[in-house]
Design an enzyme around this catalytic site. Structure first.
Site, PDB file in Angstrom:
ATOM      1  N   ASP A  25       2.368  -2.380   7.656  1.00  0.00           N
ATOM      2  CA  ASP A  25       2.432  -2.744   6.240  1.00  0.00           C
ATOM      3  C   ASP A  25       3.861  -3.160   5.878  1.00  0.00           C
ATOM      4  OD1 ASP A  25       1.632  -2.900   3.472  1.00  0.00           O
ATOM      5  OD2 ASP A  25       2.649  -0.988   3.168  1.00  0.00           O
TER       6      ASP A  25
ATOM      7  N   LYS B 237       7.698   5.058  16.769  1.00  0.00           N
ATOM      8  CA  LYS B 237       8.883   5.855  16.452  1.00  0.00           C
ATOM      9  C   LYS B 237       8.816   7.050  17.395  1.00  0.00           C
ATOM     10  CE  LYS B 237      12.484   6.911  13.862  1.00  0.00           C
ATOM     11  NZ  LYS B 237      13.756   6.140  13.935  1.00  0.00           N
TER      12      LYS B 237
HETATM   13  C1  IPM Z   1      -1.335  -4.767   2.145  1.00  0.00           C
HETATM   14  C2  IPM Z   1      -1.190  -4.056   0.833  1.00  0.00           C
HETATM   15  C3  IPM Z   1      -2.188  -2.920   0.797  1.00  0.00           C
HETATM   16  C4  IPM Z   1      -1.809  -1.945   1.877  1.00  0.00           C
HETATM   17  C5  IPM Z   1      -2.339  -2.195  -0.557  1.00  0.00           C
HETATM   18  C6  IPM Z   1      -2.652  -3.131  -1.672  1.00  0.00           C
HETATM   19  C7  IPM Z   1      -3.381  -1.114  -0.463  1.00  0.00           C
HETATM   20  O1  IPM Z   1       0.118  -3.634   0.647  1.00  0.00           O
HETATM   21  O2  IPM Z   1      -2.463  -5.190   2.479  1.00  0.00           O
HETATM   22  O3  IPM Z   1      -0.326  -4.922   2.859  1.00  0.00           O
HETATM   23  O4  IPM Z   1      -0.894  -1.131   1.703  1.00  0.00           O
HETATM   24  O5  IPM Z   1      -2.447  -1.991   2.946  1.00  0.00           O
HETATM   25 MG    MG Z   2       1.464  -4.377   2.139  1.00  0.00          MG
END
Ligand code: IPM
Ligand code: MG
Length: 370
Positions: A247, A191
């Site tokens: 994520d 970004k």
């Molecule tokens: C992922 C999950 C995790 C993250 C959580 C459960 C901590 O969403 O592995 O994508 O945010 O990394």
């Molecule tokens: Mg995730």
């Protein structure tokens, strides 16, 4: 060969899918003459309940003393109160950080039989085959300060997005190396129109690119990338992104595959070399509290995570491919769990779906001496 595997099912459907993943691992062992010594440890909410901490010391020690970690999922409504001090997710984050697993590989493969399951049109999905390389031990997840407090004008919270040059460089190298082993296209996501960390990211990306003249690098802003993933997913080969962007983009990318239940992941401490590096392998889907305990969860993401483990931590590329082929064949023959079934189609439970994969595995030949 013999291997030590740390198994951490965690919470919710983590327990159900890891049970099946271990069956798949044992079936591979039987077929190819390997022994996998599985040792179990608590992590996440179940560890909070039993030991008062989401990552007991024994769990971390077991991970460090193993060849690989097979991980289910952590979290759930029981531990979700925003006021509580210990959270299940802490267990996973501390494992990732403590084991130095900075490179998270999330392959997104679209199986022909599952194209109609995705809400995205078939002609858009055609030829989609990409990997997201997500930075996993930096950015907003770990940056300090990170806190919430009371001010005279109300409550306030802060998270910190911070990256060093070295952190950016090493994850970009993973992206370039992976692209080199595939279709030689790398998309770096940032970004950079707004964030300083992203400007640094883009600068470093351009510098590292000089060492990889055979890989075509392009840069996409994360919001554009989110749109392109849905409009034109086949344009991507390897995507590299910082922790939070990765994520979010991988949940979105799961829609291409038809279900979150199809996405495996590998978390590694270095460039995937097919060598024997410790890694953590987990399905991307999470604990799915709405269906936990019903025996209907899709075990394929967990089974495909076992395949990644065979490839990246145990140097068993042939076995990995055999397991992936068994999954593909089972899907091709029409086996589906509830998340994949269209109205009127029969849905298999978690165990039955695994049976279908293992039947295919048994029927394949092997070219590895046993
Ligand atoms: C992922 C999950 C995790 C993250 C959580 C459960 C901590 O969403 O592995 O994508 O945010 O990394
Ligand atoms: Mg995730």
């Amino acid at each position: 060969m013999e291997f030590k595997i740390a198994v951490m099912p965690g919470d919710g459907i983590g327990q159900e899918v890891i049970r099946e993943a271990v069956r798949a691992l044992e079936a591979v062992g039987k077929k190819y003459g390997h022994t996998f010594h599985c040792q179990y440890a608590d992590v996440g909410g179940i560890a909070i309940d039993r030991h008062g901490t989401p990552l007991p010391e024994e769990t971390m020690a077991l991970a460090k003393g193993s060849d690989a970690v097979l991980f289910g999922a952590v979290g759930g409504p029981k531990w979700d109160d925003p006021k509580v001090r210990v959270r299940p997710e802490e267990g996973l984050l501390t494992l990732r950080k403590g084991l130095g697993l900075f490179a998270n590989l999330r392959p997104i493969k679209v199986y022909p039989r599952l194209m109609e399951v995705s809400p995205i049109k078939r002609q858009v999905l055609q030829n989609t085959d990409l990997v997201v390389v997500r930075e996993l031990t930096g950015g907003l997840y770990f940056g300090r300060p990170k806190r919430r407090w009371q001010t005279s004008k109300g409550r306030r919270g802060v998270d910190t997005m911070s990256y060093s040059e070295a952190e950016i460089e090493r994850i970009l190298r993973v992206g370039f190396e992976l692209a080199r082993s595939r279709r030689k296209r790398l998309t770096s996501v940032d970004k950079a129109n707004i964030l300083e960390t992203s400007r640094l990211w883009r600068e470093v990306a351009m510098e590292v690119a000089k060492e990889y003249p055979d890989v075509a690098l392009d840069h996409l802003l994360v919001d554009t990338c989110a749109m392109q993933l849905i409009m034109n997913p086949s344009r991507f080969d390897v995507i590299v992104a910082e922790n939070t962007f990765g994520d979010i983009l991988t949940d979105e990318a799961a829609v291409l595959a038809g279900s979150m239940g199809m996405l495996p992941s590998a978390s590694l401490a270095g460039i995937p070399s097919g060598g024997r590096a410790l890694g953590l392998y987990e399905p991307v889907h999470g604990t799915a509290p709405d269906i936990a305990g019903r025996g209907i969860a899709n075990p394929l993401a967990a089974i495909l995570s076992v395949a990644l483990m065979l490839r990246y931590s145990l140097s068993l590329a042939e076995e990995a491919q055999a397991l992936e082929a068994a999954v593909a064949k089972a899907i091709d023959l029409g086996s589906k769990t509830a998340d994949l079934a269209l109205p009127g189609e029969m849905a298999l439970g978690t165990k039955r779906m695994t049976d279908k994969v293992l039947e295919r595995l048994e029927q394949q030949g092997t070219s590895v001496p046993t």
